[in-house]
Design an enzyme around this catalytic site. Structure first.
Site, PDB file in Angstrom:
ATOM      1  N   GLN A 124      -6.892  37.764  19.968  1.00 47.00           N
ATOM      2  CA  GLN A 124      -5.472  37.833  20.318  1.00 47.00           C
ATOM      3  C   GLN A 124      -5.268  37.409  21.782  1.00 47.00           C
ATOM      4  OE1 GLN A 124      -3.092  38.451  18.066  1.00 47.00           O
ATOM      5  NE2 GLN A 124      -1.514  38.031  19.592  1.00 47.00           N
ATOM      6  N   ALA A 137       1.860  37.701  20.716  1.00 43.78           N
ATOM      7  CA  ALA A 137       1.884  39.062  21.240  1.00 43.78           C
ATOM      8  C   ALA A 137       0.700  39.258  22.172  1.00 43.78           C
ATOM      9  CB  ALA A 137       1.809  40.051  20.084  1.00 43.78           C
ATOM     10  N   ASP A 151      -0.053  36.254   7.688  1.00 41.30           N
ATOM     11  CA  ASP A 151       0.941  35.182   7.855  1.00 41.30           C
ATOM     12  C   ASP A 151       0.723  34.198   6.716  1.00 41.30           C
ATOM     13  OD1 ASP A 151       1.800  36.360  10.174  1.00 41.30           O
ATOM     14  OD2 ASP A 151       0.624  35.069  11.490  1.00 41.30           O
ATOM     15  N   GLU A 197      10.528  36.864  11.474  1.00 35.05           N
ATOM     16  CA  GLU A 197       9.350  36.120  10.990  1.00 35.05           C
ATOM     17  C   GLU A 197       9.245  36.266   9.474  1.00 35.05           C
ATOM     18  OE1 GLU A 197       5.716  37.150  12.996  1.00 35.05           O
ATOM     19  OE2 GLU A 197       6.392  36.345  14.908  1.00 35.05           O
TER      20      GLU A 197
HETATM   21 ZN   LIG Z   1       1.900  37.348  12.016  1.00 38.77          ZN
END
Ligand SMILES: [Zn+2]
Length: 275
Positions: A124, A137, A151, A197
């Site tokens: 990340q 993020a 996703d 999203e």
């Molecule tokens: Zn995501």
């Protein structure tokens, strides 16, 4: 054509076009945002007593991760590979994701693909460094670190365009049947801290996903509804929140069906079926 016939023809055409437009808007769910939101109220469950318990195991389902409730670098979920792929996923979601994927393959003649699932804290950090704070993020603030987020996309429809596809509409309307929620819904950006999203699915399991979808909630709103020591009913489930040092199961609940999940706010959620 007489003037009268012309007027009738124009009127009929207008009505047909309007009906088609309305039908399209209804089918895509575009009307939904104009409908008044259903007030979120669950029926209280009054138990005669509640027995203290020390859970032997926890499921991760209701862990809250956002800018206020972050994960440490050491948080390591139970990760497995999805079916025969090299796609890492939380063990808790592989069956549910498989069911959703199978449904689309078998009934919609399309294939659901995964663009991102589990991301470690370090990964990340790398994504954040590459893509910047507008898109990614911060490490610790991404629920991809839980292994419970996926996703998804279909061919020709990825990212924001996913919702334009038939599969995208189906997934956004029905993912709760599989235990998933649209984690960052439209119009709730101020609560989630994220833009809409339509591609980001988060597993929360049953019956939480159904409740969140039925009442048009975010995970923040759902978890925020509960108060320690109060129990609620939904269908044949009883759900409650306890503080981590005082976990209980109310009477009248089938002990074998009970699940426990920490919420990353210092509470434990407890739910099970009415005996
Ligand atoms: Zn995501």
């Amino acid at each position: 054509m007489s003037k009268k016939t012309k007027i009738i023809a124009i009127a009929v055409t207008a009505v047909v076009l309007l009906a088609l437009a309305a039908g399209y808007l209804y089918w895509t769910g575009a009307f939904d945002k104009f409908l008044p939101r259903k007030a979120f109220v669950l029926e209280e469950y009054h138990a005669s007593d509640a027995a203290a318990i020390e859970p032997e195991e926890y499921v991760p389902d209701l862990i809250l991760v956002n800018k206020q409730h972050t994960l440490s670098e050491d948080y390591e979920p139970d990760i497995v590979f999805y079916r025969d792929t090299d796609v890492p996923m939380g063990r808790a979601i592989v069956d549910a994701y498989g069911e959703l994927s199978d449904y689309i393959r078998n009934n919609m003649n399309d294939r659901l693909f995964v663009s991102s699932t589990y991301r470690s804290y370090d990964e990340q950090q790398r994504v954040f460094d590459e893509e910047g704070s507008d898109v990614a993020a911060l490490p610790g603030e991404s629920e991809h670190q839980t292994g419970l987020a996926v996703d998804v996309y279909v061919k020709n429809f990825a990212g924001k365009g996913f919702i334009q596809s038939k599969v995208g509409m189906y997934v956004n309307k029905s993912c709760q049947d599989y235990g998933f929620i649209i984690r960052y819904p439209e119009g709730k950006e101020d609560i989630t801290g994220f833009e809409y999203e339509p591609w980001h699915l988060r597993y929360v399991g049953h019956p939480h996903a159904e409740i969140i979808a039925e009442y048009d909630l975010t995970l923040e709103e759902y978890l925020g509804y509960f108060a320690a020591g109060k129990w609620y009913k939904y269908g044949d489930y009883v759900i409650g929140m306890c503080s981590e040092d005082d976990i209980k199961i109310p009477t009248g609940v089938d002990q074998d069906s009970v699940k426990f999940s920490k919420d990353n706010r210092g509470n434990v959620f407890v739910w099970g079926k009415i005996a």
